[in-house]
Enzyme design. Sequence first.
Site, PDB file in Angstrom:
ATOM      1  N   ARG A 102      12.923 -15.075  49.072  1.00  0.00           N
ATOM      2  CA  ARG A 102      12.230 -16.109  48.300  1.00  0.00           C
ATOM      3  C   ARG A 102      11.462 -15.514  47.126  1.00  0.00           C
ATOM      4  O   ARG A 102      10.479 -16.067  46.658  1.00  0.00           O
ATOM      5  CB  ARG A 102      11.295 -16.915  49.191  1.00  0.00           C
ATOM      6  CG  ARG A 102      10.213 -16.136  49.901  1.00  0.00           C
ATOM      7  CD  ARG A 102       9.270 -17.085  50.616  1.00  0.00           C
ATOM      8  NE  ARG A 102       8.287 -16.363  51.399  1.00  0.00           N
ATOM      9  CZ  ARG A 102       7.227 -16.920  51.978  1.00  0.00           C
ATOM     10  NH1 ARG A 102       7.020 -18.213  51.832  1.00  0.00           N
ATOM     11  NH2 ARG A 102       6.382 -16.210  52.674  1.00  0.00           N
ATOM     12  N   LYS A 126       7.452 -15.617  43.505  1.00  0.00           N
ATOM     13  CA  LYS A 126       7.602 -15.802  44.941  1.00  0.00           C
ATOM     14  C   LYS A 126       7.538 -17.291  45.252  1.00  0.00           C
ATOM     15  O   LYS A 126       6.530 -17.947  44.998  1.00  0.00           O
ATOM     16  CB  LYS A 126       6.506 -15.060  45.708  1.00  0.00           C
ATOM     17  CG  LYS A 126       6.708 -15.098  47.219  1.00  0.00           C
ATOM     18  CD  LYS A 126       5.727 -14.193  47.928  1.00  0.00           C
ATOM     19  CE  LYS A 126       5.953 -14.205  49.436  1.00  0.00           C
ATOM     20  NZ  LYS A 126       5.000 -13.302  50.138  1.00  0.00           N
ATOM     21  N   GLY A 139      13.831 -20.555  50.328  1.00  0.00           N
ATOM     22  CA  GLY A 139      13.362 -19.763  49.206  1.00  0.00           C
ATOM     23  C   GLY A 139      12.079 -20.260  48.583  1.00  0.00           C
ATOM     24  O   GLY A 139      11.645 -19.729  47.553  1.00  0.00           O
ATOM     25  N   ARG A 196       3.885 -12.422  40.847  1.00  0.00           N
ATOM     26  CA  ARG A 196       3.259 -11.152  41.189  1.00  0.00           C
ATOM     27  C   ARG A 196       3.884 -10.036  40.364  1.00  0.00           C
ATOM     28  O   ARG A 196       5.020 -10.157  39.878  1.00  0.00           O
ATOM     29  CB  ARG A 196       3.341 -10.884  42.683  1.00  0.00           C
ATOM     30  CG  ARG A 196       4.721 -10.916  43.289  1.00  0.00           C
ATOM     31  CD  ARG A 196       4.624 -10.822  44.812  1.00  0.00           C
ATOM     32  NE  ARG A 196       5.936 -10.657  45.431  1.00  0.00           N
ATOM     33  CZ  ARG A 196       6.118 -10.527  46.739  1.00  0.00           C
ATOM     34  NH1 ARG A 196       5.087 -10.541  47.558  1.00  0.00           N
ATOM     35  NH2 ARG A 196       7.332 -10.375  47.239  1.00  0.00           N
ATOM     36  N   ASP A 274      10.506  -2.859  55.375  1.00  0.00           N
ATOM     37  CA  ASP A 274      10.825  -3.572  54.144  1.00  0.00           C
ATOM     38  C   ASP A 274       9.568  -4.079  53.444  1.00  0.00           C
ATOM     39  O   ASP A 274       9.656  -4.639  52.345  1.00  0.00           O
ATOM     40  CB  ASP A 274      11.778  -4.741  54.426  1.00  0.00           C
ATOM     41  CG  ASP A 274      11.254  -5.691  55.487  1.00  0.00           C
ATOM     42  OD1 ASP A 274      11.159  -5.261  56.649  1.00  0.00           O
ATOM     43  OD2 ASP A 274      10.922  -6.851  55.162  1.00  0.00           O
ATOM     44  N   ASN A 275       8.395  -3.878  54.061  1.00  0.00           N
ATOM     45  CA  ASN A 275       7.128  -4.245  53.438  1.00  0.00           C
ATOM     46  C   ASN A 275       6.310  -3.008  53.064  1.00  0.00           C
ATOM     47  O   ASN A 275       5.088  -3.072  52.986  1.00  0.00           O
ATOM     48  CB  ASN A 275       6.302  -5.127  54.379  1.00  0.00           C
ATOM     49  CG  ASN A 275       6.913  -6.497  54.574  1.00  0.00           C
ATOM     50  OD1 ASN A 275       7.650  -6.980  53.720  1.00  0.00           O
ATOM     51  ND2 ASN A 275       6.623  -7.121  55.701  1.00  0.00           N
ATOM     52  N   ASP A 284       3.485  -7.513  49.864  1.00  0.00           N
ATOM     53  CA  ASP A 284       3.848  -8.639  50.734  1.00  0.00           C
ATOM     54  C   ASP A 284       2.685  -9.102  51.611  1.00  0.00           C
ATOM     55  O   ASP A 284       2.551  -8.685  52.769  1.00  0.00           O
ATOM     56  CB  ASP A 284       5.068  -8.303  51.600  1.00  0.00           C
ATOM     57  CG  ASP A 284       6.367  -8.446  50.826  1.00  0.00           C
ATOM     58  OD1 ASP A 284       6.303  -8.760  49.621  1.00  0.00           O
ATOM     59  OD2 ASP A 284       7.438  -8.262  51.406  1.00  0.00           O
TER      60      ASP A 284
END
Length: 521
Positions: A102, A126, A139, A196, A274-275, A284
């Site tokens: 998203r 985002k 998303g 962001r 993944d963060n 995130d």
Amino acid sequence: MLKFDNRFLRTLPGDANPRNHARQVQGAFWSRVAPTSVAAPRLIAYSPEVAAALGLSDAQMHSSEMVNALSGNGMLPGMEPYATVYGGHQFGNWAGQLGDGRAIFLGEVIAPRLGGVEQRYELQLKGAGPTPYSRRADGRAVLRSSIREFLCSEAMHHLGVPTTRALSLVLTGDEVERDMFYDGNAAPEPGAIVCRTAPTFIRFGHFELPASRGEAALLKQLVDFTIANYFPHLAALPEAERVAAWFGEVCVSTAQLIAQWMRVGFVHGVMNTDNMSILGLTIDYGPYGWVDNFDPGWTPNTTDAGGKRYAFGRQPGVAQWNLARLGAALSTLDVSAEAMATALAKFESTYGTEIARVFSEKFGLYQWADAEGDLMDDAFMLMNDAEIDMTIFFRTLATASQVDEFAAAFYLPGQWTQSREKIAAWFARYTTLCTEQNPTPEQRAARIKRMNEANPKYVLRNYLAQQAIDAAHQGDTSKITELLDVMRYPYDEQPGREAFAQKRPDWARHKAGCSMLSCSS
């Protein structure tokens, strides 16, 4: 208005399939995808500092062209929207392909020079609609999660914690259906989009995915791109040394980041690989939270309530574990196992040095011996046992002259009554050490100044963010701007704003959004 370059698209291979549908993407790092337009975009908040860094004035931020770009309803010249693909370990398990489900990139901005040095920032929306990596999701993002991300990105920056930044918060005019508690009671909520920004959003998972698929050439392309553009001082090293040297720097910056989280009492809540940013940035903002009453076992994430994998006190260990996963991915290249092990060890040594430094600053104890270490350990045990507010305790510690000043940091009056004698005994030891280390009035004044620079008075407590969210749902977005302004000066006294420094009220102890949050938050 903005000048774009978009090196990621220009340098790295992209997805040949132009259709925007959920799929596995092989042999590529990105897919072109356009944001989905919204009904009635309205800019409700923006960061003046981030806008200035990008060279944008207030008038430009409020222009129809910019609001359309920040909502996905239009493109500025040079924008090339895309989403990236990556993998990751989630809650300790390999999750395979993930990607920007998203988040949609608008491109890379060449910003005004700072001190003669070129500045570049990726812009990312985002909540701007589905991408090939959305799987079964829409998303979109709701207002409550967007407010939390917008405010926390900026609050962390002003606290001095490395972080991605937030340029803007746009209300879309659309409703988004969400099941906040994953209990089958989905409901429509106002939709919103955060823009962001960061020098790069490249994550550990970007390297893990090609490594897991045996795509060594693709992995090497990304490593070379990353070093050339974000670690250029390493580019001249021999190839056999370059990867390990870069990995070592990622380990160091990650250790420094986690020490800063621990200093201010921040809990990320979902430290999946993944963060994790390769620049050592907080990235995130989902089910995050601030420790109110000091508790190393506290997690703000309802999904993590059982295992507490991402609890406050476990964050250093999780970061090291995540780095080991990145190291394993990089080790599929032709690199020395010994050099990679040496690089990974830099996390533990750096974190040990950094956490000792930041807590010495928090306690105002600048010599290091057994007495100082024992005193700190005893304080943490008292704080944990007696349900003491971490932020208020440390802010009080700088100037307290007698033990009763700590009563305001206790959540339960009975706990204060029961613990007063222990706190008094600890405080007597503490003041004796401080007097020994700072015998002159000038030294005592300098100690107070340094402590107040290490211990914020204002942090973005969950209940404060929830109050701004509740007001916004009633049509009053002024609370967002007010709270943002308070968080811009977290170490200042800010007369008239003392209410923002109060400990969590009892009504917020178990209220949704004020204690624990789901990943949809």
